[in-house]
Design an enzyme around this catalytic site. Structure first.
Site, mmCIF file in Angstrom:
data_model
loop_
_atom_site.group_PDB
_atom_site.id
_atom_site.type_symbol
_atom_site.label_atom_id
_atom_site.label_comp_id
_atom_site.label_asym_id
_atom_site.label_seq_id
_atom_site.Cartn_x
_atom_site.Cartn_y
_atom_site.Cartn_z
ATOM 1 N N ASP A 96 9.511 0.536 1.212
ATOM 2 C CA ASP A 96 8.145 0.187 1.241
ATOM 3 C C ASP A 96 7.982 -0.383 2.154
ATOM 4 O O ASP A 96 9.097 -1.372 3.183
ATOM 5 C CB ASP A 96 8.553 -1.608 0.076
ATOM 6 N N GLU A 262 -0.753 2.430 -0.089
ATOM 7 C CA GLU A 262 -1.162 1.872 -1.588
ATOM 8 C C GLU A 262 -2.418 1.146 -1.084
ATOM 9 O O GLU A 262 -2.972 0.814 -0.004
ATOM 10 C CB GLU A 262 -0.160 0.157 -1.881
ATOM 11 N N HIS A 334 5.382 -2.725 -9.780
ATOM 12 C CA HIS A 334 5.773 -4.371 -10.560
ATOM 13 C C HIS A 334 4.608 -5.630 -10.176
ATOM 14 O O HIS A 334 4.503 -6.435 -10.284
ATOM 15 C CB HIS A 334 6.778 -5.275 -9.046
ATOM 16 N N ASP A 335 3.424 -5.223 -9.801
ATOM 17 C CA ASP A 335 2.541 -5.708 -10.186
ATOM 18 C C ASP A 335 1.595 -5.734 -11.798
ATOM 19 O O ASP A 335 0.326 -6.109 -11.300
ATOM 20 C CB ASP A 335 1.377 -5.591 -8.687
HETATM 21 O O1 TEU Z 1 -0.269 -6.064 -3.784
HETATM 22 C C1 TEU Z 1 -1.815 -5.722 -3.504
HETATM 23 C C2 TEU Z 1 -2.744 -5.963 -4.816
HETATM 24 O O2 TEU Z 1 -3.582 -5.374 -4.525
HETATM 25 C C3 TEU Z 1 -2.510 -6.852 -5.002
HETATM 26 O O3 TEU Z 1 -3.066 -7.501 -4.999
HETATM 27 C C4 TEU Z 1 -2.154 -6.534 -6.440
HETATM 28 O O4 TEU Z 1 -3.848 -6.019 -6.662
HETATM 29 C C5 TEU Z 1 -1.968 -8.125 -7.089
HETATM 30 O O5 TEU Z 1 -0.812 -8.943 -6.984
HETATM 31 C C6 TEU Z 1 -2.044 -7.879 -8.785
HETATM 32 O O6 TEU Z 1 -2.055 -8.526 -9.440
HETATM 33 C C7 TEU Z 1 0.893 -5.573 -2.610
HETATM 34 C C8 TEU Z 1 2.158 -5.143 -3.549
HETATM 35 O O7 TEU Z 1 2.185 -4.324 -4.218
HETATM 36 C C9 TEU Z 1 2.071 -7.005 -4.038
HETATM 37 O O8 TEU Z 1 3.511 -7.323 -4.817
HETATM 38 C C10 TEU Z 1 2.138 -8.104 -3.045
HETATM 39 O O9 TEU Z 1 2.384 -9.602 -3.846
HETATM 40 C C11 TEU Z 1 1.158 -8.023 -1.850
HETATM 41 O O10 TEU Z 1 0.706 -6.008 -1.789
HETATM 42 C C12 TEU Z 1 1.125 -8.386 -0.162
HETATM 43 O O11 TEU Z 1 2.059 -7.743 -0.033
#
Ligand code: TEU
Length: 560
Positions: A96, A262, A334-335
């Site tokens: 990552d 992403e 994970h989100d």
């Molecule tokens: O996520 C980016 C992102 O767009 C998030 O705001 C996501 O859409 C939202 O949390 C969904 O509920 C990335 C990573 O994947 C995330 O884990 C990090 O918290 C974020 O960037 C900041 O690095």
């Protein structure tokens, strides 16, 4: 055909995957111990969520040293062992890359905040208070933007009387990509990991690195305390330039790598440009349209899935990237909440069938599928009772803002967090039916889902009818049937609210894929498939006349 077009990627969230030393936190040794699970599944690439030293404010997406390993997770020697163990099993590892922001504890930021004349002052976004306003008072922030995790996107720094920008938490200051020294430092760090043997990068919010330097105020939506500033930083003016420069400086002349950006809010038109191989930016992007389909204008109202909309979105992405460019395919990471709880049915009667149906529909699209840990078991959302059970900075921050500044009630916010909160994806991986699901002998940082006694890897590896073996077969089909990776995609039945149907065609081979996204029987009015070979059927009960049982998924093959 490029290797990653035929590959399947598996995402590991290290702190929740496997804990080898009983501190309640997953670690690299835990991943090494479970490499055979991943090899048996048959995946080609492992993507590790961040494993670098970090204060863990956002579970590692706040990095304080880009060239080392978080002590909670292990050390560089263990990392090298993990890399060798994966490579020995023909699996690659991508890291990552979180370079839109660093931790506020990174030495770059410590230097930057030390004074206005610091040589690294300009490595981050420092701005004075809004003209005519008293610095440090509410409303004096340089712009009206809200942070993704609640509160304003600016933090006041007493020492120099200025603010710094943080699109995420205040412990995640945004790096200033306008400064060429910042870019060169990032590229050098990336080359260091590639020289070590890693096979590429998943690039966190990479479409936010270029900002409109005038930093204009954003639009204020009704009912929200802060404005949406995204027009100024999503797909900003120099994004393509930065990605092309990164490609030249880091990837040129290296083979066998995978890059995935992403990109929340990216459009199909932009994604075509980002992934056209001739433009040398990234191999593929993560778009968000299909996971925002159940989100309305009011963030605290649950909108049920409308299948016709989901199909319209994914169909548009399939058609858009059919020529130049390439899709990534995912339901989970994970989100995101667990897909079987979100677009399927996680009740005991339908969990297995709907998890298999969702996997089938996703993996048969054209693109590179991503599996998030536990998805191959049909893991579900966690039964969160109250806000104090959440650990995620996003859930806690948004809850606070909604209650304190936006007049929401705890119950209306909790309802959405239960369904959509990111901690649903972050409960421990369910290895077996023992206490803590075999994840840890200590107290896990987030409790295991009580349903691990039923839903776990050990039971599923032993059961040929499990979700695990179904995913294994989906991955195998991609290897044995070239139409899965390479075939053209045609959406069918766009107006059907229950059935998701499409064909894939390569040369004289055509596949028909149908998934029933509902709990009632549904008829697919599709002609010409009598006598076709049934390649996959998640219920082991071939549908008569294309009448699909609840949550059934089938794949047919014919020669044309
Ligand atoms: O996520 C980016 C992102 O767009 C998030 O705001 C996501 O859409 C939202 O949390 C969904 O509920 C990335 C990573 O994947 C995330 O884990 C990090 O918290 C974020 O960037 C900041 O690095």
């Amino acid at each position: 055909m490029t290797w990653w077009k035929k590959s399947v990627v598996y995402q590991i969230y290290p702190r929740s995957f496997a804990d080898s030393d009983g501190d309640g936190m997953g670690d690299l040794r835990g991943i090494i111990d479970h490499l055979d699970h991943l090899a048996e599944l048959g995946v080609d690439v492992l993507w590790l969520s961040p494993v670098y030293p970090s204060p863990q404010d956002d579970n590692g997406y706040d990095i304080s040293d880009y060239q080392d390993i978080e002590p909670l997770f292990g050390d560089l020697a263990t990392f090298d062992e993990l890399l060798a163990g994966a490579h020995a099993r023909n699996m690659k590892i991508i890291m990552d890359l979180v370079v839109n922001h660093s931790s506020d504890e990174h030495e770059w930021f410590l230097e930057s905040r030390s004074g206005t004349d610091s040589p690294k002052r300009d490595w981050y976004w420092w701005r004075p208070a809004r003209p005519g306003m008293e610095p440090g008072t509410p409303g004096a922030e340089p712009t009206n933007w809200g942070s993704v995790f609640g509160g304003p996107a600016w933090e006041y720094d007493e020492k120099t009387g200025e603010y710094y920008l943080h699109l995420f938490s205040k412990k995640q200051p945004d790096l200033n990509w306008e400064n060429p020294e910042v870019r060169q430092a990032v590229y050098a760090m990336m080359r260091w990991w590639l020289d070590r043997g890693v096979d590429g990068f998943r690039m966190d919010v990479i479409n936010m690195i270029s900002k409109d330097v005038s930093l204009p105020d954003g639009r204020l939506n009704a009912g929200s305390a802060y404005a949406d500033g995204s027009e100024a930083f999503i797909g900003g003016p120099r994004l393509h330039e930065f990605l092309q420069e990164m490609h030249r400086e880091v990837f040129e002349g290296r083979e066998g790598l995978l890059t995935v950006g992403e990109m929340p809010g990216v459009t199909v038109e932009e994604a075509i440009l980002h992934t056209d191989p001739d433009r040398r930016e990234v191999d593929m992007v993560f778009q968000f349209d299909h996971v925002w389909v159940d989100r309305g204008p009011d963030p605290w109202l649950l909108v049920p899935l409308q299948l016709t909309q989901l199909k319209a979105i994914l169909g548009r992405w399939q058609a858009g990237l059919a020529g130049a460019g390439w899709n990534s395919l995912y339901w989970n990471n994970h989100d995101q909440p667990r897909v079987v709880s979100r677009y399927g049915d996680d009740s005991p009667a339908h969990r297995v069938a709907s998890a298999k149906m969702l996997g089938t529909v996703l993996h048969l699209h054209r693109g590179t599928p991503y599996i998030y840990q536990g998805e191959e078991l049909g893991m579900t959302n966690y039964p969160f009772a109250d806000i104090d059970e959440f650990r995620d900075i996003e859930a806690l921050g948004q809850y606070k803002q909604a209650l304190e500044l936006e007049g929401r009630t705890p119950e209306e916010v909790l309802k959405v967090l239960r369904a959509r909160g990111r901690d649903n994806a972050r409960t421990p991986m369910q290895w077996d039916d023992s206490p803590n699901a075999g994840f840890s002998t200590g107290t896990p940082w987030l409790p295991a889902n009580p349903n691990h006694v039923e839903i776990n890897a050990k039971a599923q590896r032993a059961d040929p009818d499990s979700v695990f073996h179904w995913y294994r077969r989906l991955i195998e089909l991609r290897r044995t049937e070239p139409a899965v990776a390479e075939g053209d995609f045609t959406m069918l039945l766009p107006n059907d609210e229950r059935l998701y149907a499409f064909t894939r065609r390569l040369g004289g081979t055509e596949l028909l894929v149908i998934g029933n996204f509902s709990g009632v029987e549904a008829h697919a009015g599709i002609d010409g498939w009598d006598g076709a070979e049934l390649v996959l059927d998640n219920l082991d009960s071939p549908p008569e006349g294309l009448n699909l049982a609840p949550w059934q998924a089938v794949v047919y093959r014919r020669t044309v």
